[in-house]
Design an enzyme around this catalytic site. Sequence first.
Site, PDB file in Angstrom:
ATOM      1  N   GLU A  36       8.599 -37.282  16.643  1.00 48.43           N
ATOM      2  CA  GLU A  36       8.365 -35.705  16.536  1.00 48.43           C
ATOM      3  C   GLU A  36       9.434 -34.765  17.393  1.00 48.43           C
ATOM      4  O   GLU A  36       9.533 -35.087  18.552  1.00 48.43           O
ATOM      5  CB  GLU A  36       6.932 -35.189  16.730  1.00 48.43           C
ATOM      6  CG  GLU A  36       5.961 -35.833  15.456  1.00 48.43           C
ATOM      7  CD  GLU A  36       4.435 -35.346  15.652  1.00 48.43           C
ATOM      8  OE1 GLU A  36       4.022 -35.194  14.657  1.00 48.43           O
ATOM      9  OE2 GLU A  36       4.154 -35.266  16.746  1.00 48.43           O
TER      10      GLU A  36
ATOM     11  N   CYS B 208       2.562 -29.112  24.221  1.00 52.02           N
ATOM     12  CA  CYS B 208       2.728 -30.083  25.248  1.00 52.02           C
ATOM     13  C   CYS B 208       1.435 -31.014  25.143  1.00 52.02           C
ATOM     14  O   CYS B 208       0.419 -30.775  25.566  1.00 52.02           O
ATOM     15  CB  CYS B 208       2.650 -29.267  26.519  1.00 52.02           C
ATOM     16  SG  CYS B 208       3.086 -30.439  28.238  1.00 52.02           S
TER      17      CYS B 208
END
Length: 390
Positions: free
Chosen positions: A126, A379
Amino acid sequence: MRADAPATDGLDEAARARILAKAALFAPPSNELADGRRDLVGLSREELAAAMAEIGEQPFRAKQLWHWIYHQGVTDFAAMANIAKPLRAKLAERFAIGRPEVAADHLSADETRKMLFRFRDHEAVETVYIPDVTEDRGAVCLSSQVGCTLSCRFCHTGTQRLTRNLSAAEIVGQFMAMRDAYGEWPSPKGETPRLLSTIVLMGMGEPLYNYENVAKAMKIVMDGEGIGLSRRRITLSTSGVVPMMDRAGAELGVNLAVSLHAVTDDVRDVIVPLNRKYNIAELIAACRRYPGASNARRITFEYVMLKGINDSEADARRLVELIDGIPAKVNLIPFNPWPGSTYETSSGNAIRRFANIVMDAGYAAPVRTPRGQDILAACGQLKSKVAGAA
């Protein structure tokens, strides 16, 4: 290894050799396609010249190809207007200009964009584009490995076992494919605004456990006659692979971000297991040695805020003591939950108290605004395989 071991210490050299040998065990596939053609993306200038020599062409052809591939962003030899048609046909027979397949494309409500890129062997990673909400620019968060070996307890990627390293072509290809998506070709010149203005090596994997391919990819990205992104626009994030930090600083000179996340070995041993190999003292010593660190180029210490784990006022004071004298800033990251995670995000009050202590000591301590949470792009949320997937 001593906390004050110099970069040239034989122990560091031996450790680097072991890391590179292990990386070879997870080597990416070759750049040869199923039809026998070679992918030119990811080749260095020297390798590109050698490829031209193999088909009887002069070295200047490599310079032409470099321009078309990395400055113009073309994927079809037929578009190379200053190359004669017979040679274009010859190149198309022998070579390809690849891109990873876009297997999934998700857009967050806050305009953060996450793509799942699939490679020729069907492995995938990703990659995230995080636009600046105030200006026409943004950061591309690149992955360096399929999965990860570090098993950081708060990170979704850490639940995905390492499959292999990415090649230089696959790393730079993520950035090029994102540029395709935003139509940012040819490469903007000089100070011309760029939508994709910075690279952060903060995606899946530990970049310094795939150093050779990461370094090769970043040298391609930084080449002024191609993509032309300056080293000050690139940040490499590491969880603390101490023996490779000196080499990265000396050879690449990019900005350094360190995933610290705790101020005692007892806590960091649990949430960042790499700490059992390279403890906090060794990591901080490596940061002090990092070439080029200055007030103009500060080291970023990343610190995920975990409720009741690492977010006390005493933790903040200990952090200030640890980094004393290092040109640095501290990014405070509210924990981003993911399916199966057991941690909680620190309260807003706890984060503010922590930030104030760090700022009172003279260090910037911005609190990162979560971006892309609704598409698991924030994150610590990236993962390219789901449970039960083949």
